[in-house]
Design an enzyme around this catalytic site. Structure first.
Site, PDB file in Angstrom:
ATOM      1  N   ARG A  89       0.834  -1.207   0.000  1.00  0.00           N
ATOM      2  CA  ARG A  89       0.000   0.000   0.000  1.00  0.00           C
ATOM      3  C   ARG A  89       0.868   1.256   0.000  1.00  0.00           C
ATOM      4  NH1 ARG A  89      -4.884   1.649   4.162  1.00  0.00           N
ATOM      5  NH2 ARG A  89      -5.197   3.754   3.350  1.00  0.00           N
TER       6      ARG A  89
ATOM      7  N   ASN B 254     -10.565  -3.452  -2.186  1.00  0.00           N
ATOM      8  CA  ASN B 254     -10.336  -2.393  -3.163  1.00  0.00           C
ATOM      9  C   ASN B 254      -9.327  -2.819  -4.217  1.00  0.00           C
ATOM     10  OD1 ASN B 254     -12.021  -0.256  -2.237  1.00  0.00           O
ATOM     11  ND2 ASN B 254     -10.629   0.063  -0.511  1.00  0.00           N
TER      12      ASN B 254
ATOM     13  N   CYS C 253     -19.182  -0.756  -0.485  1.00  0.00           N
ATOM     14  CA  CYS C 253     -18.370   0.374  -0.022  1.00  0.00           C
ATOM     15  C   CYS C 253     -19.140   1.076   1.081  1.00  0.00           C
ATOM     16  CB  CYS C 253     -18.096   1.322  -1.196  1.00  0.00           C
ATOM     17  SG  CYS C 253     -17.065   2.753  -0.780  1.00  0.00           S
TER      18      CYS C 253
ATOM     19  N   HIS D 230     -15.898   4.546  -5.557  1.00  0.00           N
ATOM     20  CA  HIS D 230     -14.998   5.657  -5.246  1.00  0.00           C
ATOM     21  C   HIS D 230     -15.051   6.750  -6.317  1.00  0.00           C
ATOM     22  CE1 HIS D 230     -12.356   3.356  -2.128  1.00  0.00           C
ATOM     23  NE2 HIS D 230     -13.637   3.433  -1.809  1.00  0.00           N
TER      24      HIS D 230
ATOM     25  N   TYR E 141     -13.437  10.682  -2.473  1.00  0.00           N
ATOM     26  CA  TYR E 141     -12.430  10.259  -3.449  1.00  0.00           C
ATOM     27  C   TYR E 141     -12.434  11.118  -4.707  1.00  0.00           C
ATOM     28  CZ  TYR E 141     -11.579   6.139  -0.617  1.00  0.00           C
ATOM     29  OH  TYR E 141     -11.237   5.309   0.417  1.00  0.00           O
TER      30      TYR E 141
END
Length: 413
Positions: free
Chosen positions: A88, A139, A159, A189, A236
């Protein structure tokens, strides 16, 4: 009903288990699956204490055996992270070298996560019982869910953006959350709240007018942008609407992944305390508010065929006429035993539709690259992404992405 949680060693798992304990009497057996046995034992023992604290009759166990965990599971919840927080942090870092946003669910970083994740998720889903529902939190949700559906699975993506707005909006209006029905539309998103109905009356203009400054502050977007759109974008959307500002900010601070890693270390120490049987407040900093409620609500509607209203990632099937039927969208849906069907809604305005079309095209290319590999497929997906869109950037990002993820992409070996 047996529920398998893939990625059960996550420090977020106790939030999910707390929701099952409080809200899911239909859950008779919960199995946590994770390859990291030591971490899984800590999380699993705490999760078992949570169930006992709430008086749940469900049994809970944990295992690193995929087939054991999935055998007989009516619902498989997927919340895994291939490569952990280290990957990440890479996703949030390497795009900055090309003046592009570093983020784990969108842009080049989100694409890197998709390439690592899709093959793993499909391998797991193929080992589940035929007919099991795959509820995907992983995700990038839209891309992973599309891959699952393309592979023939009964899958729905989930989500927490919609349920979070619903809870805040209901509190502001003084109504129960279930009384507030959102017109929640877009892609995962990449969504907007276009209406907030109570008894058929749209209260979104009121919510915007009264709470504009707080909304703008929370979303880190200009108030005039929200006022002009007359709808509320997902947080987002900041990566699109203020891309260059976000890039400048990211260069001067630690990544979200680094902060989450620190929180996770603290949480694991807390979970190891045998006297702890309730969620620690620190878990709120891990992210994912209301995910457990969203998950339980969706699973309950799939099981009981109750026609509940939930925001779900599903096939487009004509909902947006400018997208293919096979595209995966995120919308407010009515959910029953046969799955989720979007509620009727007005057409998207051009300034929203154009962005949805561009990102959806990228997502189609991203699934193809994740399934089949190849530098050219990676390059074309990046070139199509609205946050990249230039040859020089796409070419360099392709090299950076492949270099950073060489250990996770089997087709590179």
């Amino acid at each position: 009903m047996k529920i398998a949680v893939v990625g059960g060693g996550s420090t977020y798992t106790p939030e999910l288990i707390d929701g099952f304990a409080r809200l899911a009497p239909f859950a008779s057996e919960i199995v946590l699956l994770d390859p990291h046995a030591e971490r899984l034992a800590v999380v699993g023992a705490f999760a078992r204490r949570l169930l006992a604290h709430h008086g749940s009759g469900a049994t809970l166990r944990w295992t690193s055996d995929v087939d054991d965990a999935l055998r007989g599971a009516a619902t498989v919840v997927i919340q895994l992270r291939v490569g952990g927080q280290r990957a990440r942090i890479s996703d949030e870092t390497f795009p900055l070298a090309c003046d592009c946003v570093g983020q784990e669910t969108t842009g080049a970083g989100g694409f890197a996560k998709a390439l690592r994740t899709v093959p793993v998720v499909l391998d797991i889903a193929r080992r589940a019982d035929p007919g099991a529902w795959i509820v995907n939190f992983t995700n990038p949700v839209g891309i992973v869910t599309r891959a699952l559906l393309d592979d023939g699975h009964r899958a729905a993506g989930l989500c927490n953006m919609a349920i979070s707005f619903q809870r805040r909006g209901a509190a502001a209006l003084g109504v129960e959350p279930s009384a507030l029905i959102l017109d929640h539309v877009g892609l995962n998103h990449l969504t907007w709240e276009r209406a907030a109905y109570v008894d058929g009356v749209d209260h979104l203009p009121e919510l915007i007018d009264k709470g504009l400054d707080d909304m703008a502050s929370g979303l880190q977007l200009p108030a005039e942008l929200i006022a002009s759109l007359r709808c509320v974008p997902s947080s987002y959307l900041r990566y699109f609407y203020r891309h260059d500002q976000v890039v400048a900010e990211q260069r001067g601070r630690s990544t979200r992944g680094e902060r989450v890693s620190q929180v996770e270390e603290q949480l694991l120490r807390m979970y190891a305390d045998p006297s702890l049987d309730q969620k620690p407040a620190l878990l709120g900093e891990r992210g994912g508010a209301f995910y457990s409620e969203a998950a339980v609500g969706l699973i309950a509607s799939l099981r009981h065929d109750d026609g509940g209203i939930h925001a779900v990632n599903v096939r487009n099937r004509g909902y947006f006429p400018f997208l293919s039927d096979d595209a995966v969208i995120e919308a407010t849906c009515r959910v029953g035993a046969a799955g989720a069907v979007p509620l009727p809604a007005p057409a998207l305005r051009p300034e929203l539709a154009g962005l949805v079309a561009g990102v959806s095209a990228y997502e189609e290319l991203a699934v193809d690259a994740a399934l089949h590999g190849g530098r050219d497929r990676v390059y074309r997906a990046l070139l199509a992404h609205p946050l990249v869109g230039q040859h020089d950037k796409a070419d360099r990002l392709t090299n950076e992405l492949l270099s950073a993820n060489r250990d996770h992409l089997a087709w590179l070996s």
